[in-house]
Design an enzyme around this catalytic site. Structure first.
Site, PDB file in Angstrom:
ATOM      1  N   SER A  92       0.799  -1.233   0.000  1.00  0.00           N
ATOM      2  CA  SER A  92       0.000   0.000   0.000  1.00  0.00           C
ATOM      3  C   SER A  92       0.829   1.279   0.000  1.00  0.00           C
ATOM      4  O   SER A  92       0.301   2.353  -0.276  1.00  0.00           O
ATOM      5  CB  SER A  92      -0.949   0.011   1.199  1.00  0.00           C
ATOM      6  OG  SER A  92      -0.237   0.170   2.408  1.00  0.00           O
ATOM      7  N   LYS A 128       0.772   4.759   6.722  1.00  0.00           N
ATOM      8  CA  LYS A 128       0.263   5.614   5.644  1.00  0.00           C
ATOM      9  C   LYS A 128       0.934   6.984   5.730  1.00  0.00           C
ATOM     10  O   LYS A 128       1.651   7.284   6.677  1.00  0.00           O
ATOM     11  CB  LYS A 128      -1.257   5.808   5.758  1.00  0.00           C
ATOM     12  CG  LYS A 128      -2.082   4.534   5.842  1.00  0.00           C
ATOM     13  CD  LYS A 128      -2.103   3.747   4.544  1.00  0.00           C
ATOM     14  CE  LYS A 128      -2.968   2.488   4.690  1.00  0.00           C
ATOM     15  NZ  LYS A 128      -2.836   1.603   3.501  1.00  0.00           N
TER      16      LYS A 128
END
Length: 209
Positions: free
Chosen positions: A52, A100
């Site tokens: 990701s 993230k």
């Protein structure tokens, strides 16, 4: 009958508290306590279990996370963070932490997208040259004002990241700052990937809220 004194180096028996075994035990205990303290309060390592954040972070990279930084200041846009996802994100077994990039901080107005298909923060378009090659900034449209005490986060591999965009029905997809473990500031393994995780320059031009 006179007996000459015995020098200390000829004494073979030593009390337990002076033995080398005891000294080694003390060193081991102190080392474990120090390591636990560092891991709990200062520094921790994490490995990357998914794609990701490609190509910034690759599968099985290991990163160093500063756990002390946000005790002294607020998180900044562009920083890569490790956090425990809100319960509403439905993280499965073995997925206690996510990693993230912060795109929006409290009060920021984050929109996708402008006429050039760029994400804007407080009206400033982001030039996201760190995205995975070929990825659009986002295939999902959103218009979010980040609530107080929360963050809007996105993966750099946008087409392979279940980030804030995937949870808009719960607190607008934002993450509580209280659930942030710390800032990932460097890749340390493998050695061939070693690098610091700096803030992309595009965030420098984002105006204050």
């Amino acid at each position: 009958m006179y007996a000459p004194p015995v020098s200390e180096d000829k004494i073979t028996g030593r009390p337990f508290y002076r033995s080398k075994g005891f000294e080694l035990l003390v060193l081991i205990v102190v080392g474990v306590v120090v390591a636990a303290g560092v891991r709990t309060y200062l520094l921790q390592t994490f490995y990357i279990p998914s794609g990701s954040m490609e190509n910034t972070l690759l599968l099985n990279d290991k990163v160093l996370v500063n756990k002390l930084l946000y005790r002294f200041r607020d998180p900044h846009r562009g920083e890569v963070i490790v956090f425990e996802p809100p319960a509403s994100w439905g993280a499965g077994p073995g997925e206690q932490e996510y990693i993230k990039r912060i795109v929006g901080t409290p009060g920021d107005h984050v929109i996708c997208c402008d006429p050039q298909n760029r994400i804007t923060v407080n009206g400033q378009a982001l030039d996201e040259d760190y995205l995975y090659p070929g990825d659009a900034p986002s295939d999902d449209k959103f218009d979010v004002t980040v609530p107080a005490g929360r963050l809007w986060v996105m993966g750099d591999h946008r087409s392979d990241s279940a980030d804030s965009r995937a949870h808009l029905d719960s607190d607008q997809g934002t993450v509580p700052i209280s659930r942030v473990a710390g800032r990932a500031f460097a890749i340390y393994w493998p050695v061939s990937h070693w690098t610091s995780l700096s803030v992309p320059k595009t965030f420098e031009s984002v105006p204050s809220k």
